[in-house]
Design an enzyme around this catalytic site. Structure first.
Site, PDB file in Angstrom:
ATOM      1  N   GLU A 101       0.837  -1.196   0.000  1.00 53.97           N
ATOM      2  CA  GLU A 101       0.000   0.000   0.000  1.00 53.97           C
ATOM      3  C   GLU A 101       0.876   1.251   0.000  1.00 53.97           C
ATOM      4  O   GLU A 101       1.599   1.525   0.961  1.00 53.97           O
ATOM      5  CB  GLU A 101      -0.883  -0.008   1.250  1.00 53.97           C
ATOM      6  CG  GLU A 101      -1.696   1.263   1.457  1.00 53.97           C
ATOM      7  CD  GLU A 101      -2.306   1.343   2.845  1.00 53.97           C
ATOM      8  OE1 GLU A 101      -2.773   2.445   3.197  1.00 53.97           O
ATOM      9  OE2 GLU A 101      -2.314   0.345   3.573  1.00 53.97           O
ATOM     10  N   ASP A 121      -1.234  -1.147   5.825  1.00 49.62           N
ATOM     11  CA  ASP A 121      -1.067  -0.548   7.150  1.00 49.62           C
ATOM     12  C   ASP A 121      -1.978  -1.215   8.168  1.00 49.62           C
ATOM     13  O   ASP A 121      -3.058  -1.721   7.829  1.00 49.62           O
ATOM     14  CB  ASP A 121      -1.380   0.951   7.100  1.00 49.62           C
ATOM     15  CG  ASP A 121      -0.337   1.725   6.293  1.00 49.62           C
ATOM     16  OD1 ASP A 121       0.762   1.179   6.087  1.00 49.62           O
ATOM     17  OD2 ASP A 121      -0.636   2.866   5.877  1.00 49.62           O
ATOM     18  N   ASP A 140      -4.229  -0.302  10.172  1.00 48.26           N
ATOM     19  CA  ASP A 140      -5.279   0.618  10.595  1.00 48.26           C
ATOM     20  C   ASP A 140      -6.548   0.301   9.821  1.00 48.26           C
ATOM     21  O   ASP A 140      -6.598  -0.662   9.041  1.00 48.26           O
ATOM     22  CB  ASP A 140      -4.843   2.081  10.399  1.00 48.26           C
ATOM     23  CG  ASP A 140      -4.467   2.392   8.947  1.00 48.26           C
ATOM     24  OD1 ASP A 140      -4.747   1.547   8.063  1.00 48.26           O
ATOM     25  OD2 ASP A 140      -3.893   3.474   8.688  1.00 48.26           O
ATOM     26  N   ASP A 157      -8.051   1.942   7.362  1.00 49.63           N
ATOM     27  CA  ASP A 157      -7.888   2.058   5.912  1.00 49.63           C
ATOM     28  C   ASP A 157      -7.133   0.857   5.344  1.00 49.63           C
ATOM     29  O   ASP A 157      -7.452   0.354   4.263  1.00 49.63           O
ATOM     30  CB  ASP A 157      -7.154   3.352   5.564  1.00 49.63           C
ATOM     31  CG  ASP A 157      -8.056   4.576   5.702  1.00 49.63           C
ATOM     32  OD1 ASP A 157      -9.289   4.395   5.650  1.00 49.63           O
ATOM     33  OD2 ASP A 157      -7.533   5.688   5.884  1.00 49.63           O
TER      34      ASP A 157
END
Length: 702
Positions: free
Chosen positions: A478, A551, A553, A555
């Site tokens: 990403e 990541d 998180d 998102d």
């Protein structure tokens, strides 16, 4: 090889004439296909289909099929009952004729059945011939009549001690007897057949399958709206019962079969056509004469396209399944190709179809199609007694015309919803055609390029050097910031990197054409190198592992879900083979202070709970740590050594393998993706609300 010539005579004494049901027992495969599980279940279908023929004529409303603990099966219906009067030509009762004479019955054009599944008049007699015992009871005219058979021979069983095939049996010698064993209420009629398969014919290891029986019963209940079929299994500790009753017919059947998200609503097409057929009929003197007969064939079809690419086509003739197709399926498929080619040529500018594009093929149209095609007409011709293929040639033209007219009318409908669905469907078919074209290109570039060759792979791919597919790994990363760190952290010998920009297209909602035109999706498909959709070839995949590195998180989780949707929808064999993984980067880095001989250390934790456990352990041991504790918000915050140590180096990383093992079936997995990523919002909102009730606010790491 030497040929030895035997000097033996070949005369009439070498010829054998098999009388009655002997031929069935000698060559059972000719009548039921095989003597394994499939043939055993076919015997059940023959008896059930006779009851369903009564339902098709409007005389039967309920059928009950029961699997007994003694490995017998019984089928009961409330139809008219088998005729019990004497058949003059043979001097036997109708019951005995049906169960002992091949090619005997009421379906040879005598007017008893306008359309039926039983045609050859051998079904019941074949089952009787292959049964160690068969009992039949008929309710008719206020009385209950009964007759029993052993391996096709009528006679009496002595059931004073137990009711089973091994009970003492006395065959009829001078004349047969259809016994009256009871009385019934006025107006009550029906037939009950119970048989025990003969394990001189069938292997003792085979048994009747509940799942197969239930599927066939459900199929029949869908095809005869209003008919109730009860399926009962008494073999276990607790009886299992299913009551099947549907009013919606083939439309309900298609909705039941379809598991993916809808591109169109379920369309129902009906129509009929006539044709002339030359048949052999008995004249007044009992001789067969050729006669031209006008037949009418009724066609009913329900079909619906979904977002997937798998085809589920079920075809039937007089509600008898034809799993291998036949002329009715050929006419259906031919009509689809004809209509859609015409529609796409008509809308070529709107659909962006150029002269360079290949022509639409049947596979492009069939992708994502769920359809039920059923025809009803008298005396169909099948290839063999198992009736798996329809052979009547005139039906191709009849079905083709009905589907052509009805589908053309549907696609040209001026209603707003119909126009939207037709547009989406044409886009999907064009997308499948372009995917097929792309698959050829993907296969051409799927082999690794050496230094002397030019590569047409995406420029942003940082490929690895090894040619060993099993050892190679592709990290889908990403963001470009993480790519820079990952390049320094990877082992370029066997680890390749492909960056993506943020959230890719949600392929669950998008058409195939949109997916192929999306830069990120097409790059992933191209780099994997094995095609997409129905053309995907797992053996052509360029990497042994595909690792999604996002990541830690919300998102990142969303991007990972979008990527998984892409793989599930367009490269599913990769998921089924367990070759898709999710990297697990750490959430925290705790720096432990140096004490005594102990040097400064770094400890990584992967969840809030794990961090709390570490804190308790450090407090207990008196080991100090540096504050504040580092919380990684993205892969870009790590340096190369940290990323390699925690996430990329096989010796120290943790990977989560993505499989379908948590889902009971592929249909459940389809339903899960449709719930989470599909176009319908309401079920997803309900899922989120229900999940939020179980969430503790303290668990949220924010």
């Amino acid at each position: 090889m030497r040929v030895v010539v035997k000097n033996e005579e070949y005369t009439a004494r070498h010829l054998s004439v098999l009388e009655g049901l002997e031929a069935v027992r000698k060559r059972p495969g000719m009548y039921i296909g095989s003597t394994d599980h499939r043939g055993l279940m076919h015997c059940v279908w023959e008896i059930i289909d006779n009851a369903i023929d009564e339902a098709l004529e409007g005389y039967c409303s309920e059928i009950t099929v029961t699997l007994h603990p003694d490995r017998s099966v019984s089928v009961a219906d409330n139809g008219r009952g088998i005729p019990i009067d004497t058949v003059k030509s043979v001097g036997l009762s109708g019951v005995e004729v049906v169960f002992t004479k091949l090619h005997a019955g009421g379906k040879f054009g005598g007017g008893s059945y306008s359309s039926s599944g039983g045609l050859h008049g051998v079904g019941a007699s074949v089952v009787n011939a292959l049964s160690a015992r068969l009992d039949v009871e008929v309710d008719r005219g206020g009385k209950t009549y009964a007759m029993s058979f052993r391996r096709g021979e009528p006679g009496r069983f002595d059931d004073s001690k137990q009711h089973e095939p091994s009970s003492p049996f006395t065959p009829f010698t001078d004349s047969s007897e259809l016994a009256v064993v009871g009385k019934t209420r006025k107006g009550v009629s029906g037939t009950r057949v119970r048989f025990w398969a003969d394990f001189q014919i069938f292997p003792k290891s085979v048994d009747f399958s509940w799942d197969t029986l239930l599927e066939r019963a459900r199929q029949s209940a869908f095809l005869v709206p209003g008919l109730t079929i009860n399926v009962v299994d008494l073999r276990g500790a607790e009886p299992v019962k299913e009551k099947l009753h549907y009013e919606g017919g083939v439309v309900d059947y298609v909705d039941f079969l379809a598991k993916d998200g809808a591109v169109t609503a379920t369309w129902r097409f009906t129509g009929q056509g006539s044709y002339i057929e030359t048949v052999q009929q008995l004249d007044g003197k009992g001789r067969l004469q050729p006669v031209d007969v006008e037949r009418t064939c009724e066609v009913e079809c329900a079909l619906r396209w979904g977002v997937g690419y798998e085809t589920n086509l079920r075809s039937f003739v007089n509600i008898i399944a034809t799993p291998k197709g036949g002329t009715h399926v050929a006419g259906f498929e031919q009509a689809l190709v004809k209509v859609f080619r015409k529609q796409i040529d008509k809308n070529s500018r709107k659909l962006k179809v150029t002269a360079k594009d290949s022509r639409i093929e049947k596979d492009d149209i069939m992708a994502g199609l769920t359809a039920v095609v059923t025809v009803r007409f008298p005396e169909p011709q099948f290839e063999g007694q198992t009736k798996e293929i329809l052979g009547t040639p005139q039906i191709r033209q009849v079905v083709g015309k009905v589907i052509t007219d009805e589908l053309t009318h549907q696609l040209n409908s001026s209603k707003r919803d119909d126009k939207q669905q037709s547009a989406l469907l044409l886009e999907k078919i064009v997308g499948e055609m372009k995917a097929r074209q792309s698959a050829r290109i993907h296969k051409e570039i799927s082999r690794r390029k050496n230094a002397l060759e030019t590569s047409s792979l995406p420029a942003k791919l940082a490929d690895c050097r090894t040619n060993d597919v099993e050892a190679s790994e592709l990290f889908i990363v990403e963001g470009d910031s993480a790519l820079g760190t990952a390049k320094s952290a990877r082992s370029s010998e066997f680890q390749a990197l492909l960056p993506i920009r943020g959230k890719i297209l949600n392929v669950q909602k998008a058409s195939t054409a949109d997916v192929l035109s999306n830069a990120e999706c097409s790059a992933i498909i191209q780099v994997i190198g094995a095609g997409s959709g129905r053309t995907f070839d797992l053996e052509q995949a360029r990497y042994g592992k595909v690792i999604l590195m996002t990541d830690a998180d919300v998102d990142g989780a969303h991007i990972r879900t979008l990527l998984l949707t892409l793989f599930f929808r367009y490269m599913r064999p990769m998921v089924e083979a367990g070759r898709i993984y999710a990297a697990v980067p750490p959430l925290h880095r705790v720096e432990l202070a140096a004490t005594g001989r102990k040097k400064k250390e770094y400890v990584y934790t992967y969840s809030e709970a794990e961090l709390q456990q570490l804190m308790k352990k450090l407090a207990k041991s008196g080991r100090a740590h540096k504050e504040p504790i580092q919380r990684y918000k993205g892969l870009g915050e790590m340096d190369a050594d940290q990323l390699a140590e925690t996430t990329m180096d096989p010796s120290g990383r943790m990977l989560r393998r993505i499989t379908l093992a948590d889902e009971p079936s592929l249909e459940q997995a389809e339903a899960t993706f449709e719930l989470l990523m599909g176009s319908v919002v309401a079920p997803r909102k309900e899922f989120i609300v229900n999940g939020a009730k179980k969430l503790d606010l303290q668990d949220i790491d924010a």
